[in-house]
Motif scaffolding. Structure first.
Motif, mmCIF file in Angstrom:
data_model
loop_
_atom_site.group_PDB
_atom_site.id
_atom_site.type_symbol
_atom_site.label_atom_id
_atom_site.label_comp_id
_atom_site.label_asym_id
_atom_site.label_seq_id
_atom_site.Cartn_x
_atom_site.Cartn_y
_atom_site.Cartn_z
ATOM 1 N N GLU A 151 6.127 5.413 9.552
ATOM 2 C CA GLU A 151 6.915 6.311 8.712
ATOM 3 C C GLU A 151 6.028 7.042 7.713
ATOM 4 O O GLU A 151 6.345 8.144 7.269
ATOM 5 N N GLY A 152 4.897 6.437 7.382
ATOM 6 C CA GLY A 152 3.971 7.057 6.446
ATOM 7 C C GLY A 152 3.237 8.260 7.009
ATOM 8 O O GLY A 152 2.472 8.907 6.284
ATOM 9 N N VAL A 185 -0.668 -10.213 0.779
ATOM 10 C CA VAL A 185 -0.997 -8.795 0.970
ATOM 11 C C VAL A 185 -0.320 -8.395 2.266
ATOM 12 O O VAL A 185 -0.501 -9.044 3.303
ATOM 13 N N ILE A 186 0.480 -7.335 2.226
ATOM 14 C CA ILE A 186 1.187 -6.879 3.421
ATOM 15 C C ILE A 186 0.736 -5.465 3.759
ATOM 16 O O ILE A 186 0.588 -4.618 2.869
ATOM 17 N N LEU A 187 0.492 -5.217 5.038
ATOM 18 C CA LEU A 187 -0.006 -3.899 5.458
ATOM 19 C C LEU A 187 0.386 -3.588 6.893
ATOM 20 O O LEU A 187 0.749 -4.473 7.665
ATOM 21 N N GLU A 188 0.303 -2.303 7.224
ATOM 22 C CA GLU A 188 0.413 -1.809 8.591
ATOM 23 C C GLU A 188 -0.972 -1.322 9.025
ATOM 24 O O GLU A 188 -1.651 -0.656 8.253
ATOM 25 N N PHE A 208 0.818 -1.210 0.000
ATOM 26 C CA PHE A 208 0.000 0.000 0.000
ATOM 27 C C PHE A 208 0.853 1.262 0.000
ATOM 28 O O PHE A 208 1.972 1.282 0.522
ATOM 29 N N THR A 209 0.294 2.304 -0.597
ATOM 30 C CA THR A 209 0.983 3.584 -0.653
ATOM 31 C C THR A 209 1.281 4.082 0.751
ATOM 32 O O THR A 209 0.487 3.905 1.672
ATOM 33 N N GLY A 210 2.450 4.702 0.909
ATOM 34 C CA GLY A 210 2.832 5.248 2.203
ATOM 35 C C GLY A 210 3.436 4.244 3.151
ATOM 36 O O GLY A 210 3.829 4.577 4.269
ATOM 37 N N ALA A 211 3.530 2.980 2.736
ATOM 38 C CA ALA A 211 4.009 1.924 3.628
ATOM 39 C C ALA A 211 5.500 2.046 3.898
ATOM 40 O O ALA A 211 6.257 2.608 3.107
ATOM 41 N N TYR A 212 5.900 1.503 5.027
ATOM 42 C CA TYR A 212 7.329 1.303 5.301
ATOM 43 C C TYR A 212 7.489 -0.051 5.974
ATOM 44 O O TYR A 212 6.939 -0.298 7.048
ATOM 45 N N SER A 232 7.668 -1.001 0.183
ATOM 46 C CA SER A 232 7.528 0.260 0.904
ATOM 47 C C SER A 232 7.167 1.369 -0.075
ATOM 48 O O SER A 232 7.273 1.204 -1.285
ATOM 49 N N GLY A 233 6.773 2.535 0.461
ATOM 50 C CA GLY A 233 6.267 3.597 -0.377
ATOM 51 C C GLY A 233 7.234 4.706 -0.730
ATOM 52 O O GLY A 233 7.386 5.054 -1.898
#
Length: 446
Positions: A227-228, A219-222, A142-146, A157-158
């Motif tokens: 950091e985003g 699918v990986i997410l926070e 996903f956008t903004g990910a770290y 990561s984004g």
């Protein structure tokens, strides 16, 4: 030697000896020599409230008495400090404590894989496990990910400075919009609606045979992007992603490296939505301030054979001792619940400041994971009426905070979000002081 001179010499030698990729050291001119709880003392004798906590690593703060005593005991015992992946009494005790604290169906039943020391190593292991178990190669991020700095982790990561387009061996990565209320990628201005659309897009891409994406391995997410810019995902979005991945046999990897072990007001951030991932990635606080990283995953995914994923520094005895103390202390002292209350206290104070200073575009976060997005009210808003971020102001505020004895960092788009990650043992008085110092710093640069 005067303290000020020692500080100057230390900083000068670091500048000369270390790489230009330094992060915190390049913006926080502090040379710590003593620390306890949430307070750091620099070589110049000045004290600072630490709202970095080792990037969220020090859940119990610096030099927690229980942790120090346990480390001293194991050092005096002659126990081996490095054991690769062999079992020790300390590792057994840590594993039992962690398994008893895992979310949902992972509790007591998960398989654990110890990785090399950093969270990025655990992310690499999670991605590799998903590929091995499913026989597929793609990953949705996903956008903004770290997720880390190694090649595979940075690929999902984004931020441009830390990301790529494919993993180390050519693994395709598909990025989808992360729900972000203030800067909604769909233009709705609403995080819940943004989450609905993001989930719909995910399901469409993996079910439409002409999308060019198909079902990925993972699918990986926070749950809360750190950091985003401390962007909190709606619970409904997380539940929808869980439904979609379960229905299509996709491994859901939840990166709890920064959010885990009480920081967000729950022991694990995914618990608030009632979601259990297939693979949970953990590091930072799980090692009690010492290097430790691992993944916990459903037993059915354990298709590896010996040697499929290894690493030299997996048997860090001291980290497991410190980690066990941290895991137990957070639970027994209800520090997750305290983080929820204390975080709201800080955010309430920051929102009072925002009422007087509109440059605080949004105060957000969960528990003691707090973000303040600074915006340029003099610049033209975008077509949705949202003011752009103000990186110049954000950098000035950070510097002014250091002058007032408050250590924090920036994140988000163009580093326009002031990020607070204080230890879970922060006192009420210290929490109020954080707000007061941030208010004073903002007033000084305005």
């Amino acid at each position: 030697m005067p303290n000020g001179a020692l500080r100057a010499e230390l900083l000068e030698r670091q500048e000369r000896r270390e790489s230009s990729a330094r992060t915190y050291a390049s913006t926080l001119p502090v040379a710590p020599v003593h620390a306890a709880g949430a307070v750091i003392t620099g070589a110049d004798g000045r004290t600072y409230l630490d709202c970095l906590s080792g990037a969220g690593t020090l859940a119990l703060g610096h030099n927690h008495p229980g942790t120090v005593a346990a480390l001293q005991s194991v050092l005096a015992s002659g126990a081996p400090l490095h054991t690769l992946d062999m079992i020790t009494p300390q590792k057994d005790a840590f594993s039992g404590e962690l398994l008893s604290r895992l979310p949902g169906g992972l509790r007591d039943t998960a398989r654990l894989h110890f990785c090399s020391p950093a969270g990025t190593d655990a992310v690499e292991a999670a991605l590799k496990l998903a590929q091995h178990a499913t026989g597929r190669r793609g990953t949705v991020a996903f956008t903004g990910a770290y997720h880390g700095m190694t090649l595979g982790a940075s690929a999902v990561s984004g931020p441009p400075r830390m990301s790529g387009t494919v993993g180390a061996d050519g693994v395709p990565v598909t990025r989808l919009p992360y729900p972000y209320g203030l800067r909604c990628p769909f233009g709705t201005g609403d995080a819940e609606r943004s989450g609905e659309l993001s989930a719909r897009l995910l399901e469409s891409l993996i079910t439409d045979p002409s999308s060019g994406v198909g079902a990925p391995a993972a699918v990986i997410l926070e749950v809360v992007q750190g950091e985003g810019g401390v962007v909190e995902a709606p619970d409904g979005w997380l539940r929808e992603v869980r439904r979609i991945t379960a229905e299509h046999g996709i491994v859901l990897v939840v990166d709890e490296v920064q959010t885990g072990v009480g920081r967000t007001g729950h022991y694990w951030a995914c618990e608030r939505a009632g979601v259990t991932p297939d693979v949970l990635v953990t590091s930072k606080a799980v090692g009690g301030g010492l290097p430790l990283a691992l993944i916990a995953y459903r037993p059915e995914l354990d298709t590896w054979r010996p040697g499929h994923h290894t690493g030299t520094f997996r048997g860090n005895t001291l980290a497991m001792v410190a980690g066990e103390i941290t895991l137990r202390t957070v639970a027994e002292q209800q520090l997750a619940e305290r983080a929820l209350k204390l975080g709201e206290r800080i955010r309430r104070g920051l929102r009072d400041i925002a009422a007087l200073h509109p440059v605080l575009g949004e105060v957000r976060g969960r528990g003691l994971m707090i973000g303040v997005e600074l915006v340029d009210r003099d610049a033209a808003p975008d077509r949705h009426g949202v003011a752009p971020g103000d990186p110049v102001l954000a950098h000035a505020v950070r510097a002014a905070c250091v002058e007032r004895g408050l250590l924090l960092e920036l994140g988000g788009r163009d580093d326009t979000v002031v990020r607070l990650l204080p230890p879970l043992v922060l006192t009420d008085e210290q929490a109020d002081s954080v707000v007061e110092r941030l208010a004073a710093a903002l007033a000084s640069v305005r």
